[in-house]
Scaffold this motif. Structure first.
Motif, PDB file in Angstrom:
ATOM      1  N   PHE A  18       0.821  -1.205   0.000  1.00 30.14           N
ATOM      2  CA  PHE A  18       0.000   0.000   0.000  1.00 30.14           C
ATOM      3  C   PHE A  18       0.861   1.264   0.000  1.00 30.14           C
ATOM      4  O   PHE A  18       0.637   2.179  -0.798  1.00 30.14           O
ATOM      5  N   VAL A  19       1.852   1.319   0.883  1.00 32.04           N
ATOM      6  CA  VAL A  19       2.700   2.510   0.974  1.00 32.04           C
ATOM      7  C   VAL A  19       3.459   2.723  -0.330  1.00 32.04           C
ATOM      8  O   VAL A  19       3.529   3.841  -0.863  1.00 32.04           O
ATOM      9  N   GLY A  20       4.031   1.650  -0.873  1.00 34.79           N
ATOM     10  CA  GLY A  20       4.805   1.778  -2.099  1.00 34.79           C
ATOM     11  C   GLY A  20       3.973   2.227  -3.274  1.00 34.79           C
ATOM     12  O   GLY A  20       4.353   3.143  -4.014  1.00 34.79           O
ATOM     13  N   THR A  21       2.809   1.592  -3.470  1.00 35.03           N
ATOM     14  CA  THR A  21       1.975   1.987  -4.598  1.00 35.03           C
ATOM     15  C   THR A  21       1.358   3.368  -4.386  1.00 35.03           C
ATOM     16  O   THR A  21       1.100   4.084  -5.358  1.00 35.03           O
ATOM     17  N   THR A  22       1.118   3.754  -3.131  1.00 32.39           N
ATOM     18  CA  THR A  22       0.638   5.116  -2.875  1.00 32.39           C
ATOM     19  C   THR A  22       1.646   6.145  -3.372  1.00 32.39           C
ATOM     20  O   THR A  22       1.273   7.138  -4.017  1.00 32.39           O
ATOM     21  N   ILE A  23       2.923   5.904  -3.094  1.00 30.46           N
ATOM     22  CA  ILE A  23       3.961   6.826  -3.550  1.00 30.46           C
ATOM     23  C   ILE A  23       4.029   6.847  -5.073  1.00 30.46           C
ATOM     24  O   ILE A  23       4.096   7.911  -5.710  1.00 30.46           O
ATOM     25  N   GLU A 132       5.845  -1.721 -11.114  1.00 28.78           N
ATOM     26  CA  GLU A 132       5.370  -1.617  -9.730  1.00 28.78           C
ATOM     27  C   GLU A 132       4.117  -2.442  -9.464  1.00 28.78           C
ATOM     28  O   GLU A 132       4.048  -3.191  -8.491  1.00 28.78           O
ATOM     29  N   TRP A 133       3.128  -2.299 -10.299  1.00 25.37           N
ATOM     30  CA  TRP A 133       1.806  -2.861  -9.996  1.00 25.37           C
ATOM     31  C   TRP A 133       1.856  -4.368  -9.767  1.00 25.37           C
ATOM     32  O   TRP A 133       1.368  -4.877  -8.748  1.00 25.37           O
ATOM     33  N   GLY A 134       2.460  -5.090 -10.712  1.00 25.31           N
ATOM     34  CA  GLY A 134       2.479  -6.542 -10.589  1.00 25.31           C
ATOM     35  C   GLY A 134       3.205  -7.009  -9.342  1.00 25.31           C
ATOM     36  O   GLY A 134       2.738  -7.907  -8.632  1.00 25.31           O
ATOM     37  N   GLY A 135       4.339  -6.398  -9.030  1.00 22.95           N
ATOM     38  CA  GLY A 135       5.102  -6.800  -7.862  1.00 22.95           C
ATOM     39  C   GLY A 135       4.379  -6.497  -6.565  1.00 22.95           C
ATOM     40  O   GLY A 135       4.403  -7.304  -5.627  1.00 22.95           O
ATOM     41  N   ALA A 136       3.741  -5.341  -6.478  1.00 17.67           N
ATOM     42  CA  ALA A 136       3.025  -4.969  -5.255  1.00 17.67           C
ATOM     43  C   ALA A 136       1.840  -5.903  -5.010  1.00 17.67           C
ATOM     44  O   ALA A 136       1.581  -6.324  -3.877  1.00 17.67           O
ATOM     45  N   VAL A 137       1.116  -6.226  -6.076  1.00 22.00           N
ATOM     46  CA  VAL A 137      -0.007  -7.159  -5.949  1.00 22.00           C
ATOM     47  C   VAL A 137       0.482  -8.527  -5.480  1.00 22.00           C
ATOM     48  O   VAL A 137      -0.104  -9.147  -4.583  1.00 22.00           O
ATOM     49  N   ALA A 144      -0.375 -13.754   1.746  1.00 21.06           N
ATOM     50  CA  ALA A 144      -1.681 -13.893   2.388  1.00 21.06           C
ATOM     51  C   ALA A 144      -2.162 -15.339   2.374  1.00 21.06           C
ATOM     52  O   ALA A 144      -1.757 -16.136   1.521  1.00 21.06           O
ATOM     53  N   PRO A 145      -3.061 -15.707   3.314  1.00 20.95           N
ATOM     54  CA  PRO A 145      -3.731 -17.013   3.222  1.00 20.95           C
ATOM     55  C   PRO A 145      -4.529 -17.097   1.928  1.00 20.95           C
ATOM     56  O   PRO A 145      -5.041 -16.080   1.430  1.00 20.95           O
ATOM     57  N   ALA A 146      -4.638 -18.288   1.374  1.00 21.98           N
ATOM     58  CA  ALA A 146      -5.309 -18.454   0.082  1.00 21.98           C
ATOM     59  C   ALA A 146      -6.738 -17.913   0.104  1.00 21.98           C
ATOM     60  O   ALA A 146      -7.211 -17.337  -0.885  1.00 21.98           O
ATOM     61  N   SER A 147      -7.431 -18.068   1.232  1.00 17.67           N
ATOM     62  CA  SER A 147      -8.826 -17.639   1.312  1.00 17.67           C
ATOM     63  C   SER A 147      -8.991 -16.126   1.384  1.00 17.67           C
ATOM     64  O   SER A 147     -10.083 -15.610   1.208  1.00 17.67           O
ATOM     65  N   ARG A 148      -7.905 -15.397   1.656  1.00 16.70           N
ATOM     66  CA  ARG A 148      -7.970 -13.935   1.779  1.00 16.70           C
ATOM     67  C   ARG A 148      -7.088 -13.244   0.749  1.00 16.70           C
ATOM     68  O   ARG A 148      -6.780 -12.070   0.894  1.00 16.70           O
ATOM     69  N   ARG A 149      -6.692 -13.951  -0.294  1.00 18.61           N
ATOM     70  CA  ARG A 149      -5.733 -13.381  -1.240  1.00 18.61           C
ATOM     71  C   ARG A 149      -6.273 -12.139  -1.947  1.00 18.61           C
ATOM     72  O   ARG A 149      -5.547 -11.149  -2.114  1.00 18.61           O
ATOM     73  N   THR A 150      -7.523 -12.169  -2.364  1.00 18.32           N
ATOM     74  CA  THR A 150      -8.079 -11.006  -3.055  1.00 18.32           C
ATOM     75  C   THR A 150      -8.106  -9.790  -2.137  1.00 18.32           C
ATOM     76  O   THR A 150      -7.785  -8.669  -2.550  1.00 18.32           O
ATOM     77  N   PHE A 151      -8.477  -9.999  -0.873  1.00 12.38           N
ATOM     78  CA  PHE A 151      -8.543  -8.885   0.067  1.00 12.38           C
ATOM     79  C   PHE A 151      -7.165  -8.272   0.287  1.00 12.38           C
ATOM     80  O   PHE A 151      -6.994  -7.047   0.206  1.00 12.38           O
ATOM     81  N   PHE A 152      -6.146  -9.105   0.558  1.00 15.17           N
ATOM     82  CA  PHE A 152      -4.823  -8.558   0.819  1.00 15.17           C
ATOM     83  C   PHE A 152      -4.200  -7.968  -0.447  1.00 15.17           C
ATOM     84  O   PHE A 152      -3.501  -6.951  -0.386  1.00 15.17           O
ATOM     85  N   ALA A 153      -4.438  -8.592  -1.601  1.00 13.09           N
ATOM     86  CA  ALA A 153      -3.924  -8.025  -2.849  1.00 13.09           C
ATOM     87  C   ALA A 153      -4.535  -6.662  -3.133  1.00 13.09           C
ATOM     88  O   ALA A 153      -3.915  -5.811  -3.780  1.00 13.09           O
ATOM     89  N   SER A 154      -5.749  -6.425  -2.621  1.00 12.24           N
ATOM     90  CA  SER A 154      -6.407  -5.143  -2.872  1.00 12.24           C
ATOM     91  C   SER A 154      -5.682  -3.982  -2.198  1.00 12.24           C
ATOM     92  O   SER A 154      -5.898  -2.825  -2.561  1.00 12.24           O
ATOM     93  N   PHE A 155      -4.821  -4.271  -1.221  1.00 11.78           N
ATOM     94  CA  PHE A 155      -4.080  -3.180  -0.581  1.00 11.78           C
ATOM     95  C   PHE A 155      -3.108  -2.524  -1.564  1.00 11.78           C
ATOM     96  O   PHE A 155      -2.803  -1.335  -1.445  1.00 11.78           O
ATOM     97  N   ALA A 156      -2.599  -3.309  -2.504  1.00  7.21           N
ATOM     98  CA  ALA A 156      -1.788  -2.695  -3.561  1.00  7.21           C
ATOM     99  C   ALA A 156      -2.651  -1.771  -4.409  1.00  7.21           C
ATOM    100  O   ALA A 156      -2.208  -0.693  -4.827  1.00  7.21           O
ATOM    101  N   GLN A 157      -3.913  -2.174  -4.659  1.00  5.23           N
ATOM    102  CA  GLN A 157      -4.830  -1.335  -5.415  1.00  5.23           C
ATOM    103  C   GLN A 157      -5.221  -0.078  -4.632  1.00  5.23           C
ATOM    104  O   GLN A 157      -5.502   0.964  -5.223  1.00  5.23           O
ATOM    105  N   LEU A 158      -5.241  -0.193  -3.294  1.00  2.00           N
ATOM    106  CA  LEU A 158      -5.566   0.978  -2.481  1.00  2.00           C
ATOM    107  C   LEU A 158      -4.565   2.111  -2.687  1.00  2.00           C
ATOM    108  O   LEU A 158      -4.875   3.273  -2.439  1.00  2.00           O
ATOM    109  N   GLY A 159      -3.362   1.752  -3.119  1.00  2.43           N
ATOM    110  CA  GLY A 159      -2.366   2.784  -3.379  1.00  2.43           C
ATOM    111  C   GLY A 159      -2.816   3.787  -4.420  1.00  2.43           C
ATOM    112  O   GLY A 159      -2.411   4.957  -4.387  1.00  2.43           O
TER     113      GLY A 159
END
Length: 435
Positions: A18-23, A132-137, A144-159
């Motif tokens: 999140f911090v990296g993609t925000t920058i 940047e995008w692919g690596g951050a995602v 992340a746990p497999a069941s929460r992968r979309t949620f945690f990957a979304s933090f890169a999108q929050l950037g």
């Protein structure tokens, strides 16, 4: 000899992404906002407002054309040497390019050297975002746990939302300067501030372990020797991934970038009012993305994407009339309606596309598909929308049809992938051939 695998750090990895993609997105949106407001007269002066604006947006689009280069370059680093190493490189490149933009002389001071230097630095920005995008995602998702992968990957999108918020704050502040001060030195301040953000990003990213999934793959000797060649063998899925990304990219640049110039230069609305509206829309975007990612983990990514894309087809027919009313509350409401769909879609698409490809080619494949899409859907959207606005003004429906078309294309691609196995680990040639 056994190798100790790094412990998963889902929360820390999500924060670092999140911090990296925000920058990165702060830098990118700062350029985009400056292109809509000041770069035309400063670097591409001329008698025609349209030509000056198109030249400014053209320099913005060039950065998108460079993004596939960054995706391939840093995708190879990320698939062969590690996600973290690639991400440290993208962060450095983006910050250096952005700070240098803030130091450039204008056309009045240096003639043709000024726009050439601006375009060259814009290319470096594009290469950095391309990697940047692919690596951050992946850094967030693979921790992340497999069941929460979309949620945690979304933090890169929050950037994207975080960067837009910071950029809108910066330009809202300098936008309150008188016109002469803004054009002489005020526009430089948001770019120079990137030096401070770089230091923060470095500290956060260095504290995160390499992706456990990549380390396990490296320990097993399963690292791709030629990730680009292997990814291209899965070309049917890459084409579908490109199409699935179209609305998430084109919609954002239509409402967040084009609408600034449309509202200020065609509708003659107050610049400070528009930037204030965009700031609050960015705040809305931030929270909508978190909610959409949570729903996707619960109900399925492709279902959420399909519903949102279907709703987005009708969005511009409400957004544009509301913006044209010209009141602060109607402008905010119009763009906010679009943001509900755009940010919900954008939050979920990362986890969806990541699941379409095998780990050994994942960085290269998702970066290539996203950045090729970005080169066209992102870079050309402000240009094409500006041409439509100039050709048909005061009519708004051609721009609405353009926006709706991007949502329709993504809807078709998402449904297609959802019907052929929902894209799970489909990066192998045999699976790709079956699509």
């Amino acid at each position: 000899m056994q190798t100790t695998q790094p412990a998963p750090q889902p929360r820390r990895a999500a924060l670092a992404s999140f911090v990296g993609t925000t920058i990165e997105w702060y830098d990118f949106y700062s350029y985009a906002t400056a292109a809509a407001l000041v770069f035309g007269p400063l670097f591409f002066p001329g008698e025609s407002r349209l030509l000056s604006l198109l030249a400014s947006f053209g320099s913005f689009a060039i950065g998108f054309l460079a993004r596939p280069i960054g995706g391939v370059l840093f995708g190879r680093i990320g698939d062969r040497l590690g996600r973290k190493r690639a991400l440290m490189g993208t962060l450095s490149l983006m910050a250096i390019a952005t700070v240098l933009i803030g130091c450039l002389p204008t056309y009045a001071q240096a003639g043709w050297i000024a726009p050439v230097a601006l375009v060259a630095l814009r290319v470096l920005q594009g290469i950095a975002v391309g990697g940047e995008w692919g690596g951050a995602v992946l850094l967030a998702g693979e921790h992340a746990p497999a069941s929460r992968r979309t949620f945690f990957a979304s933090f890169a999108q929050l950037g994207s939302a975080g960067g837009l918020i910071l950029s809108m704050l910066a330009f809202s502040a300098v936008g309150r300067l008188d016109h002469d001060a803004l054009m002489q030195w005020g526009w430089r301040l948001p770019f120079l501030a990137s030096a401070v953000l770089l230091a923060v990003g470095f500290v956060v990213r260095r504290s995160v372990n390499e992706s456990p999934e990549f380390e396990a793959m490296r320990a097993a000797g399963d690292v791709a020797g030629r990730p680009l060649a292997e990814a291209l063998r899965a070309w049917p899925l890459i084409v579908l991934a490109i199409g699935a990304n179209v609305y998430g990219i084109a919609g954002v640049y239509f409402s967040n970038i084009f609408m600034i110039s449309y509202a200020t230069q065609y509708l003659a609305l107050d610049r400070a009012m528009i930037l204030d509206c965009m700031f609050w829309v960015a705040v809305l975007q931030f929270f909508v993305q978190l909610g959409a990612a949570h729903l996707a983990d619960r109900f399925g990514t492709w279902r959420v994407l399909a519903i949102v894309a279907a709703c987005a087809i009708v969005v511009p027919f409400a957004m544009l009339p509301l913006v044209r009313m010209g009141q602060p509350h109607t402008v905010f409401l119009g763009i906010a309606i679009a943001t509900l769909c755009e940010s919900g879609y954008y939050a979920v698409i990362a986890g969806f596309v990541t699941g379409m490809f095998a780990a050994r080619i994942r960085y290269t494949a998702i970066s290539l598909s996203y950045q090729v899409c970005g080169a066209f859907a992102g870079g050309l959207t402000p240009l094409l929308a500006t041409l439509l606005a100039d050709r048909f003004f005061p009519q708004w429906w051609p721009m609405a049809v353009f926006y709706a078309g991007s949502a329709m294309l993504s809807l078709v691609c998402v449904v297609w992938v959802g019907r052929v196995g929902r894209g799970r680990e489909a990066g192998l040639p045999a699976t790709a051939a079956s699509v």
